[in-house]
Design a protein around this motif. Structure first.
Motif, PDB file in Angstrom:
ATOM      1  N   MET B 121       0.797  -1.214   0.000  1.00 45.13           N
ATOM      2  CA  MET B 121       0.000   0.000   0.000  1.00 45.13           C
ATOM      3  C   MET B 121       0.834   1.272   0.000  1.00 45.13           C
ATOM      4  O   MET B 121       0.669   2.111  -0.876  1.00 45.13           O
ATOM      5  N   GLN B 181      -8.741   8.131  -3.959  1.00 50.07           N
ATOM      6  CA  GLN B 181      -8.797   6.728  -3.547  1.00 50.07           C
ATOM      7  C   GLN B 181      -7.437   6.266  -3.041  1.00 50.07           C
ATOM      8  O   GLN B 181      -7.347   5.498  -2.092  1.00 50.07           O
ATOM      9  N   GLN B 188      -5.935   4.115   5.250  1.00 40.79           N
ATOM     10  CA  GLN B 188      -6.277   2.794   5.774  1.00 40.79           C
ATOM     11  C   GLN B 188      -5.029   2.080   6.274  1.00 40.79           C
ATOM     12  O   GLN B 188      -5.024   1.446   7.330  1.00 40.79           O
ATOM     13  N   CYS B 189      -3.968   2.183   5.497  1.00 37.21           N
ATOM     14  CA  CYS B 189      -2.713   1.540   5.865  1.00 37.21           C
ATOM     15  C   CYS B 189      -2.164   2.149   7.145  1.00 37.21           C
ATOM     16  O   CYS B 189      -1.748   1.435   8.061  1.00 37.21           O
ATOM     17  N   ALA B 192      -4.102   0.988  10.096  1.00 33.11           N
ATOM     18  CA  ALA B 192      -3.734  -0.366  10.501  1.00 33.11           C
ATOM     19  C   ALA B 192      -2.417  -0.356  11.276  1.00 33.11           C
ATOM     20  O   ALA B 192      -2.293  -0.999  12.325  1.00 33.11           O
ATOM     21  N   GLN B 195      -2.973   1.133  14.706  1.00 37.45           N
ATOM     22  CA  GLN B 195      -3.657   0.238  15.620  1.00 37.45           C
ATOM     23  C   GLN B 195      -2.737  -0.887  16.069  1.00 37.45           C
ATOM     24  O   GLN B 195      -2.795  -1.330  17.216  1.00 37.45           O
TER      25      GLN B 195
END
Lengths: 248, 276
Positions: B121, B181, B188-189, B192, B195
């Motif tokens: 990504m 996008q 999103q990466c 992640a 987290q």
């Protein structure tokens, strides 16, 4: 209730609901999350796929890639990842990336590039489900796209010939299978007792390798040496797809 | 390379200890190097620092062509040349240094998965931004990529590389993505990674591993590189623990080298403030 949803995807054989990894992933996720999908397998009619398959059609929305379809299903409240913690959600993304980078090239190669497999199994199977005269052209196009993808992503120097690239991608795929097996261990699914998005993706990628009978099967032989992954695929097929394991 | 060649190389590697004059080659720091290459180079430098292996950074305009795989950075150790983080980690391991030996099998699987996530990504998004976003291509990439060469070679090389990268993007399905996008994917990466990192100092708690080096390389470069817009670095800044992570690694592994004459590339870039 949500509007009726229709999934258009490749059909199955050898005991699988679909041969196509991405279609299988979406079908598995729909079963896990309880989404009521009507599955239309592409057969020899003139409603040919326009572009990517699988395609989800709901009222006027048309969505095409697995990740986007899964997102759409989640927004419609069909969420299989409901009980995952934030870290597990992050792990899901990481393992999906691992599958796409390490396992997908070998999977594409086994289906579309390996000459014996392609000529004796893949091409006839797909051609029989595409109307003439597209059946003469489309499988060849899919094969060329697969080879292109493999060479562009994995084929740079110092790997100069196709055989070296093939050796590398199969090595990566076997390592990936080993890693998945270690991660799964003895649990039923990757995150406990209920299946999630990651299970759908792993199932989608592994089941075709596991079940389809090819003449050249080095990946399948490696997979069969990892009994927990085989058990994982069989469990999902019997519990969620109500197909007996002895088929195919 | 084939299994036999790999085993042979590992044996050669194990034979000699790490020399004092190991060198890491990358493109010219000030004028030529691009975001993605800088990130990869910084990741390798961070990894070698974490292993306590000295290396000096050498900037050459034709580093890409010298590299055995066509990608930067590459290291020249003794009489062997190894490029890219994956093979370099293997090479260093053959010499007896490893950061991930203390991890169990499941953790190693996780580490590899997260490294693929970053490559899949973040790196792809960086390449997209550099080569497929027309504004960035016009204003930054083309001028920088060909800067050491005279006209028309600079334009030809830049177009050739652009064509190659765009072909690859098309093959993996990124050509149809819009910039929004791509930025979504970066977000999103980062989410992640954030987290997974949580409140720990490193991804696998107390000790850094190659994953920490890779994430540091990419995130630090994104945070400190000026592009046409700030959107990319804003995505990373949204996650406080990631910026703290970068600052921590910068302070621990790069600050002490400010006194060196050659100075690592990161030390020079460390002078750019992380907090803008």
């Amino acid at each position: 209730m949500a509007a009726p949803m229709e999934l258009s995807c490749w059909g199955g054989d050898w005991g699988l609901p679909s041969l196509h990894p991405e279609s299988l992933t979406v079908m598995a996720y729909a079963k896990f999350s309880g989404a009521p999908l009507t599955v239309n397998t592409i057969n020899n009619s003139w409603r040919t796929p326009k572009g990517d398959v699988p395609v989800l059609i709901s009222e006027d929305t048309v969505i095409s890639q697995p990740a986007k379809i899964l997102n759409f299903l989640r927004k419609q409240k069909y969420n299989a990842d409901y009980e995952l913690s934030a870290k597990q959600g992050a792990d899901t993304l990481a393992y999906i990336a691992l599958l796409e980078e390490k396992l997908l090239p070998a999977l594409l190669h086994t289906f579309w590039v390996e000459a014996e497999n392609y000529c004796s199994v893949t091409k006839p199977w797909f051609a029989s489900r595409i109307p003439f005269p597209l059946s003469l052209y489309l499988p060849g196009k899919m094969s060329r796209e697969a080879l292109n993808r493999i060479l562009l992503t994995k084929g740079g120097p110092p790997l100069y010939s196709l055989t070296e690239v093939e050796a590398q991608i199969y090595r990566d795929a076997k390592e990936c299978l080993n890693l998945l097996s270690k991660r799964l261990g003895t649990s039923q699914f990757f995150f406990g007792n209920t299946p999630t998005t990651l299970d759908a993706f792993v199932f989608g990628f592994l089941a075709p390798v596991y079940k389809v009978c090819f003449p050249r099967v080095q990946l399948q032989e490696h997979l069969k040496q990892l009994p927990n992954l085989c058990r994982f695929c069989d469990d999902i097929l019997t519990c969620y797809f109500r197909l007996t394991v002895s088929d195919g | 390379m084939s299994l036999v060649a790999e085993a042979f190389m590992n044996q050669l590697a194990a034979a000699e200890p790490w020399p004092e004059n190991a060198a890491l080659y990358q493109q010219l720091k000030e004028d030529q190097i691009l975001l993605s290459d800088n990130a990869s180079s910084l990741a390798v430098q961070a990894f070698l620092q974490m292993c306590n292996l000295p290396v000096r950074v050498v900037c050459r305009a034709n580093a890409e062509y010298m590299s055995p795989s066509g990608k930067v950075p590459f290291i020249h150790v003794g009489n062997q040349v190894v490029s890219e983080l994956g093979p370099i980690v293997q090479f260093v391991k053959a010499k007896g240094h490893s950061l991930s030996d203390g991890l169990d099998e499941v953790q190693k699987a996780e580490m590899k998965a997260y490294m693929e996530l970053v490559n899949n990504m973040l790196l792809t998004a960086e390449l997209y931004l550099q080569w497929c976003d027309d504004v960035t291509v016009e204003e930054i990439t083309h001028p920088r990529y060909g800067s050491p060469y005279p006209w028309p070679l600079n334009r030809i090389l830049a177009y050739q590389k652009q064509w190659e990268i765009r072909r690859k993007m098309k093959a993996i399905g990124w050509a149809g993505k819009s910039l929004e996008q791509v930025l979504e994917d970066v977000d999103q990466c980062c989410q992640a990674l954030s987290q997974r990192l949580g409140t720990q100092p490193y991804f696998f708690n107390k000790q850094p591993t190659e994953l920490d080096a890779l994430v540091f390389g990419h995130l630090f470069t994104i945070l400190t590189t000026q592009l046409t817009t700030d959107e990319l670095s804003e995505k990373v800044k949204n996650y406080g623990n990631l910026t703290a992570f970068c600052r921590r690694i910068e302070q621990q592994y790069f600050e002490g080298h400010d006194k060196d004459n050659s100075g690592t590339a990161a030390a020079r870039s460390a002078k750019r403030s992380l907090l803008r």
